[in-house]
Write a protein that holds these residues in place. Sequence first.
Motif, mmCIF file in Angstrom:
data_model
loop_
_atom_site.group_PDB
_atom_site.id
_atom_site.type_symbol
_atom_site.label_atom_id
_atom_site.label_comp_id
_atom_site.label_asym_id
_atom_site.label_seq_id
_atom_site.Cartn_x
_atom_site.Cartn_y
_atom_site.Cartn_z
ATOM 1 N N LYS A 80 0.828 -1.215 0.000
ATOM 2 C CA LYS A 80 0.000 0.000 0.000
ATOM 3 C C LYS A 80 0.858 1.258 0.000
ATOM 4 C CE LYS A 80 -3.921 0.334 0.186
ATOM 5 N NZ LYS A 80 -4.914 0.514 -0.903
ATOM 6 N N ALA A 81 1.945 1.248 0.763
ATOM 7 C CA ALA A 81 2.836 2.424 0.791
ATOM 8 C C ALA A 81 3.540 2.594 -0.550
ATOM 9 C CB ALA A 81 3.849 2.290 1.919
ATOM 10 N N ILE A 82 3.960 1.492 -1.162
ATOM 11 C CA ILE A 82 4.613 1.576 -2.476
ATOM 12 C C ILE A 82 3.613 2.051 -3.527
ATOM 13 C CG2 ILE A 82 5.750 0.247 -4.306
ATOM 14 C CD1 ILE A 82 6.862 -1.568 -1.994
ATOM 15 N N GLU A 83 2.367 1.614 -3.393
ATOM 16 C CA GLU A 83 1.321 2.091 -4.301
ATOM 17 C C GLU A 83 1.152 3.605 -4.165
ATOM 18 O OE1 GLU A 83 -3.245 0.825 -5.241
ATOM 19 O OE2 GLU A 83 -2.767 1.247 -3.136
ATOM 20 N N ARG A 84 1.099 4.084 -2.939
ATOM 21 C CA ARG A 84 0.879 5.516 -2.678
ATOM 22 C C ARG A 84 2.090 6.367 -3.024
ATOM 23 N NH1 ARG A 84 0.492 10.125 -2.386
ATOM 24 N NH2 ARG A 84 -0.511 11.436 -0.837
ATOM 25 N N TYR A 85 3.295 5.832 -2.734
ATOM 26 C CA TYR A 85 4.538 6.577 -2.948
ATOM 27 C C TYR A 85 5.428 5.815 -3.926
ATOM 28 C CZ TYR A 85 2.880 8.701 1.382
ATOM 29 O OH TYR A 85 2.110 9.310 2.351
ATOM 30 N N SER A 86 4.983 5.681 -5.140
ATOM 31 C CA SER A 86 5.735 4.938 -6.150
ATOM 32 C C SER A 86 7.158 5.484 -6.270
ATOM 33 C CB SER A 86 5.026 5.047 -7.504
ATOM 34 O OG SER A 86 5.665 4.235 -8.446
ATOM 35 N N GLY A 87 8.138 4.585 -6.205
ATOM 36 C CA GLY A 87 9.531 5.000 -6.257
ATOM 37 C C GLY A 87 10.153 5.232 -4.893
ATOM 38 N N LEU A 93 10.342 3.691 3.227
ATOM 39 C CA LEU A 93 9.231 2.750 3.361
ATOM 40 C C LEU A 93 9.136 2.229 4.790
ATOM 41 C CD1 LEU A 93 6.983 0.918 2.220
ATOM 42 C CD2 LEU A 93 8.773 -0.753 1.678
ATOM 43 N N ALA A 94 10.270 1.868 5.380
ATOM 44 C CA ALA A 94 10.274 1.364 6.762
ATOM 45 C C ALA A 94 9.630 2.379 7.704
ATOM 46 C CB ALA A 94 11.693 1.040 7.207
ATOM 47 N N GLY A 95 9.972 3.647 7.568
ATOM 48 C CA GLY A 95 9.375 4.692 8.402
ATOM 49 C C GLY A 95 7.903 4.893 8.110
ATOM 50 N N ALA A 96 7.522 4.774 6.833
ATOM 51 C CA ALA A 96 6.129 5.000 6.435
ATOM 52 C C ALA A 96 5.181 3.958 7.009
ATOM 53 C CB ALA A 96 6.019 5.017 4.911
ATOM 54 N N ILE A 97 5.695 2.732 7.248
ATOM 55 C CA ILE A 97 4.834 1.692 7.806
ATOM 56 C C ILE A 97 5.247 1.313 9.235
ATOM 57 C CG2 ILE A 97 4.214 0.806 5.527
ATOM 58 C CD1 ILE A 97 6.073 -1.610 6.087
ATOM 59 N N ALA A 98 6.142 2.114 9.831
ATOM 60 C CA ALA A 98 6.627 1.883 11.203
ATOM 61 C C ALA A 98 7.182 0.474 11.354
ATOM 62 C CB ALA A 98 5.524 2.165 12.224
ATOM 63 N N TYR A 99 8.118 0.130 10.487
ATOM 64 C CA TYR A 99 8.734 -1.197 10.506
ATOM 65 C C TYR A 99 10.240 -1.038 10.622
ATOM 66 C CZ TYR A 99 8.821 -6.207 9.626
ATOM 67 O OH TYR A 99 8.972 -7.560 9.757
ATOM 68 N N ASP A 100 10.872 -1.983 11.271
ATOM 69 C CA ASP A 100 12.303 -1.929 11.529
ATOM 70 C C ASP A 100 13.106 -1.847 10.227
ATOM 71 O OD1 ASP A 100 14.551 -2.082 13.361
ATOM 72 O OD2 ASP A 100 14.873 -4.090 12.535
ATOM 73 N N ARG A 101 14.010 -0.862 10.139
ATOM 74 C CA ARG A 101 14.807 -0.652 8.920
ATOM 75 C C ARG A 101 15.708 -1.837 8.601
ATOM 76 N NH1 ARG A 101 17.585 5.097 9.578
ATOM 77 N NH2 ARG A 101 19.167 3.575 10.131
ATOM 78 N N LEU A 188 6.139 9.966 8.736
ATOM 79 C CA LEU A 188 5.291 10.337 7.606
ATOM 80 C C LEU A 188 6.168 10.710 6.407
ATOM 81 C CD1 LEU A 188 2.577 12.418 9.483
ATOM 82 C CD2 LEU A 188 2.522 10.004 8.836
ATOM 83 N N VAL A 189 5.705 10.325 5.233
ATOM 84 C CA VAL A 189 6.452 10.596 4.006
ATOM 85 C C VAL A 189 6.119 11.995 3.544
ATOM 86 C CG1 VAL A 189 6.818 9.873 1.622
ATOM 87 C CG2 VAL A 189 6.428 8.151 3.397
ATOM 88 N N LYS A 190 7.159 12.767 3.276
ATOM 89 C CA LYS A 190 6.965 14.122 2.768
ATOM 90 C C LYS A 190 6.827 14.040 1.247
ATOM 91 C CE LYS A 190 9.447 16.141 6.530
ATOM 92 N NZ LYS A 190 10.756 16.295 7.064
#
Length: 192
Positions: A80-87, A93-101, A188-190
């Motif tokens: 879903k994050a890749i769909e929203r923020y293609s590229g 991505l890790a920060g956008a979904i709160a997942y360990d880098r 949050l992704v800027k």
Amino acid sequence: MGSKKRTCNMPHTLHHIAMSMYPPRQSEWWWTLANSDDLELYNMPGHLVRRMAQVGASVFVEAAARAGYDLTSVQYAALKAIERYSGIDQTTLAGAIAYDRTTIGGVIDRLEQKKFVIRKVSPNDRRVRQLFLQPSGVEAIRCIDSMVEEVQSAILSGLDTKEKATFLKLLRKAADGANELSRAPLRLVKEP
């Protein structure tokens, strides 16, 4: 002196333990267990949040499997994050979904093996890999999206509509308030 080998004949699963403590002669034996004052643990937020996370993960995986997909909720969040923020790159991505880098790479590896995403070298920085959905990833999202609402409802099936709204509002407030305590805080992704 020789040591004597010990064996343990205790049940191996929580289900077996619960069944021996609270036989299912009443249909709601689990309610007695959950409302017991035997352990302070049953009223601790960390324990309750972990239990809800287990419920959410189980319900999601089962629903995805019924839809024909071997997909976890973390993999879905990444899609879903890749769909929203293609590229998007892996770190963002890790920060956008709160997942360990340090472990997001494994999530992306599995999505890439499933042909849901592709990594491309960034034209701006050759060290950075950008993530893009493949057509099969778009199709997976389309299919899974239709059952996500059902999954969310199942996760909160013990609450009525008003309680669900209150619970989500308070859970979001608690998660936002404790965000910086996490090893994997939400970032949050800027927009560019």
